[in-house]
Design a protein around this motif. Structure first.
Motif, short mmCIF file in Angstrom:
data_model
loop_
_atom_site.label_atom_id
_atom_site.label_comp_id
_atom_site.label_asym_id
_atom_site.label_seq_id
_atom_site.Cartn_x
_atom_site.Cartn_y
_atom_site.Cartn_z
N GLU A 92 -29.44 -47.29 4.75
CA GLU A 92 -30.54 -46.78 5.36
C GLU A 92 -31.97 -47.85 5.32
OE1 GLU A 92 -32.04 -43.78 2.45
OE2 GLU A 92 -30.42 -42.24 3.39
N PRO A 93 -32.65 -47.80 6.23
CA PRO A 93 -33.91 -48.81 6.03
C PRO A 93 -34.54 -48.65 4.89
CG PRO A 93 -33.83 -47.63 8.18
CD PRO A 93 -32.84 -47.09 7.22
N GLY A 94 -34.79 -49.89 3.90
CA GLY A 94 -35.54 -49.68 2.80
C GLY A 94 -34.82 -49.77 1.60
N GLN A 95 -33.21 -49.77 1.66
CA GLN A 95 -32.42 -49.88 0.53
C GLN A 95 -32.38 -51.34 0.18
OE1 GLN A 95 -29.05 -47.57 2.02
NE2 GLN A 95 -29.14 -46.44 0.27
N PHE A 96 -31.80 -51.73 -0.86
CA PHE A 96 -31.48 -53.14 -1.29
C PHE A 96 -30.26 -53.46 -1.82
CE2 PHE A 96 -32.81 -50.75 -4.86
CZ PHE A 96 -32.11 -51.36 -5.94
N VAL A 97 -29.76 -54.70 -1.72
CA VAL A 97 -28.90 -55.17 -2.52
C VAL A 97 -29.02 -55.73 -3.65
CG1 VAL A 97 -27.60 -55.40 -0.45
CG2 VAL A 97 -28.76 -57.33 -1.35
N HIS A 98 -28.16 -55.71 -4.82
CA HIS A 98 -28.28 -56.28 -6.22
C HIS A 98 -27.09 -57.23 -6.43
CE1 HIS A 98 -29.76 -55.27 -10.52
NE2 HIS A 98 -30.87 -55.77 -9.74
N ILE A 99 -27.82 -58.65 -6.42
CA ILE A 99 -26.82 -59.75 -6.45
C ILE A 99 -26.79 -60.41 -7.81
CG2 ILE A 99 -26.52 -61.84 -5.17
CD1 ILE A 99 -27.83 -60.84 -2.63
N ASN A 100 -25.41 -60.74 -7.95
CA ASN A 100 -25.05 -61.50 -9.40
C ASN A 100 -25.34 -63.00 -8.96
OD1 ASN A 100 -24.34 -62.90 -11.76
ND2 ASN A 100 -22.30 -62.11 -11.60
N VAL A 101 -26.44 -63.67 -9.45
CA VAL A 101 -26.68 -65.13 -9.02
C VAL A 101 -26.28 -66.14 -10.19
CG1 VAL A 101 -28.47 -64.61 -7.32
CG2 VAL A 101 -29.09 -64.79 -9.57
N GLY A 102 -26.10 -65.51 -11.32
CA GLY A 102 -25.68 -66.47 -12.58
C GLY A 102 -24.39 -66.32 -12.96
N ASN A 103 -24.39 -66.43 -14.42
CA ASN A 103 -23.01 -66.55 -15.10
C ASN A 103 -23.37 -66.11 -16.48
OD1 ASN A 103 -23.77 -68.68 -16.51
ND2 ASN A 103 -23.36 -70.13 -14.72
N SER A 104 -22.34 -66.28 -17.35
CA SER A 104 -22.48 -65.86 -18.68
C SER A 104 -23.49 -66.26 -19.58
CB SER A 104 -21.32 -65.76 -19.35
OG SER A 104 -20.76 -67.15 -19.65
N THR A 105 -24.10 -67.70 -19.13
CA THR A 105 -25.07 -68.25 -19.70
C THR A 105 -26.48 -68.20 -19.17
OG1 THR A 105 -24.21 -70.25 -19.21
CG2 THR A 105 -23.36 -69.56 -20.98
N ASN A 138 -29.26 -66.59 -15.83
CA ASN A 138 -29.83 -65.64 -14.81
C ASN A 138 -28.48 -64.39 -14.87
OD1 ASN A 138 -31.50 -67.35 -13.64
ND2 ASN A 138 -30.39 -68.63 -12.62
N MET A 139 -28.61 -63.68 -16.16
CA MET A 139 -27.61 -62.69 -16.20
C MET A 139 -27.84 -61.51 -15.45
SD MET A 139 -26.97 -63.38 -20.41
CE MET A 139 -25.56 -62.01 -20.36
N LEU A 140 -29.09 -61.45 -15.30
CA LEU A 140 -29.52 -60.14 -14.30
C LEU A 140 -29.46 -60.18 -13.01
CD1 LEU A 140 -32.84 -58.92 -16.52
CD2 LEU A 140 -30.63 -58.03 -16.52
N ARG A 141 -29.06 -59.43 -12.29
CA ARG A 141 -28.93 -59.46 -10.80
C ARG A 141 -30.09 -59.52 -10.09
NH1 ARG A 141 -23.85 -57.57 -8.67
NH2 ARG A 141 -22.44 -57.20 -10.30
N ARG A 142 -30.37 -60.02 -8.83
CA ARG A 142 -31.54 -60.10 -8.18
C ARG A 142 -31.65 -58.76 -7.06
NH1 ARG A 142 -32.15 -62.72 -12.19
NH2 ARG A 142 -33.37 -64.60 -12.48
N PRO A 143 -32.53 -58.01 -7.07
CA PRO A 143 -32.53 -57.02 -5.91
C PRO A 143 -33.09 -57.77 -4.90
CG PRO A 143 -34.51 -56.89 -7.62
CD PRO A 143 -33.68 -57.89 -8.00
N ILE A 144 -32.72 -57.65 -3.58
CA ILE A 144 -33.07 -58.06 -2.54
C ILE A 144 -33.10 -57.16 -1.28
CG2 ILE A 144 -32.93 -60.09 -0.69
CD1 ILE A 144 -31.68 -61.78 -3.03
N SER A 145 -34.24 -56.85 -0.43
CA SER A 145 -34.08 -55.77 0.48
C SER A 145 -33.20 -56.38 1.63
CB SER A 145 -35.60 -55.65 1.07
OG SER A 145 -36.44 -55.36 0.12
N ILE A 146 -32.63 -55.15 2.04
CA ILE A 146 -31.81 -55.24 3.45
C ILE A 146 -32.65 -55.40 4.61
CG2 ILE A 146 -29.95 -54.10 5.06
CD1 ILE A 146 -28.93 -52.84 2.19
#
Length: 256
Positions: free
Chosen positions: A34-47, A49-57
């Motif tokens: 749906e318009p307005g939803q987002f993706v949650h992307i893993n941009v790091g590793n174990s050491t 940027n452990m939290l994912r980043r929310p980015i709008s679609i």
């Protein structure tokens, strides 16, 4: 339904200052996106940027099974994402959150108001509304002309007013100034951007029907960690989870 999968970067472009457009290819069925939803992307590793980043679609191509995201580089996480290249795979949760409810919306004219990185989700919304025969008018705010993107893309769906803080592109001032200077008729408004902008728009259009989308740092992205709660604007004293109950809410449903 949220799916966790690896998605491949198939296109990448710099479209404005520190602003990246990426197209991701995956195997998940995108028919429910749906318009307005987002993706949650893993941009790091174990050491790092452990939290994912929310980015709008920003867009969806259901036939090609691709989504387009647009993000601004504002920290180490998004900088790491910028360094990814075509062919790289990303660990993605998709699609997340609740979008703009437009399937049975009784509207023939819609006003879209976006600010900065709040602009991308409004593009897919404009596209969907246009396909439904809704007349779309957009007001998009940026810092300077170097930050402007998707002007011509929004113009494909209707009138588009650009505002910059310094007047280097389009109107000078705030998105609400356009509402004062232009006679825009609409049944519903849809807005996404910084909290200050959302407050100003909600106050300006307090007697109009509309929806806002809140930008927020998140933890889990699926409603389990309570890191992105916002108080409701009623007598219950309760809270809503932006990542699960939102990021889209009815105007005045929550306290900004």
């Amino acid at each position: 339904m949220i799916n966790k999968q690896m998605m491949t970067i198939v296109a990448k472009d710099d479209i404005a200052k520190d602003t990246i457009e990426m197209k991701l290819l995956g195997s998940v069925n995108l028919n429910s996106a749906e318009p307005g939803q987002f993706v949650h992307i893993n941009v790091g590793n174990s050491t790092s940027n452990m939290l994912r980043r929310p980015i709008s679609i920003a867009d969806v191509n259901k036939d090609q099974q691709t989504i387009t995201i647009i993000f601004k580089v504002i920290g180490s996480g998004t900088d790491q994402l910028r360094k990814c290249v075509i062919g790289d795979d990303l660990d993605v949760l998709v699609p997340c959150g609740k979008g703009y409810p437009i399937d049975n919306l009784p509207a023939t004219r819609a006003l879209l108001i976006g600010g900065g990185i709040g602009v991308p989700p409004l593009y897919y919304l404009a596209k969907q509304l246009h396909e439904k025969g809704v007349e779309v008018t957009s007001i998009l705010g940026f810092q300077t002309k170097d930050n402007v993107f998707y002007h011509s893309e929004f113009e494909e769906f209707g009138s588009c007013h650009i505002v910059t803080d310094d007047g280097s592109y389009g109107f000078k001032g705030y998105v609400t100034d356009v509402l004062d200077n232009e006679n825009i008729d609409f049944d519903y408004f849809f807005s996404c951007g910084p909290t200050g902008m959302l407050k100003a728009v909600s106050n300006k259009l307090e007697h109009k029907k509309g929806y806002i989308s809140i930008e927020q740092r998140m933890g889990c992205g699926i409603g389990a960690c309570y890191a992105c709660v916002v108080p409701t604007n009623d007598q219950s004293g309760g809270f809503k989870k932006i990542c699960k109950d939102g990021p889209v809410f009815r105007v005045n449903e929550v306290v900004l």
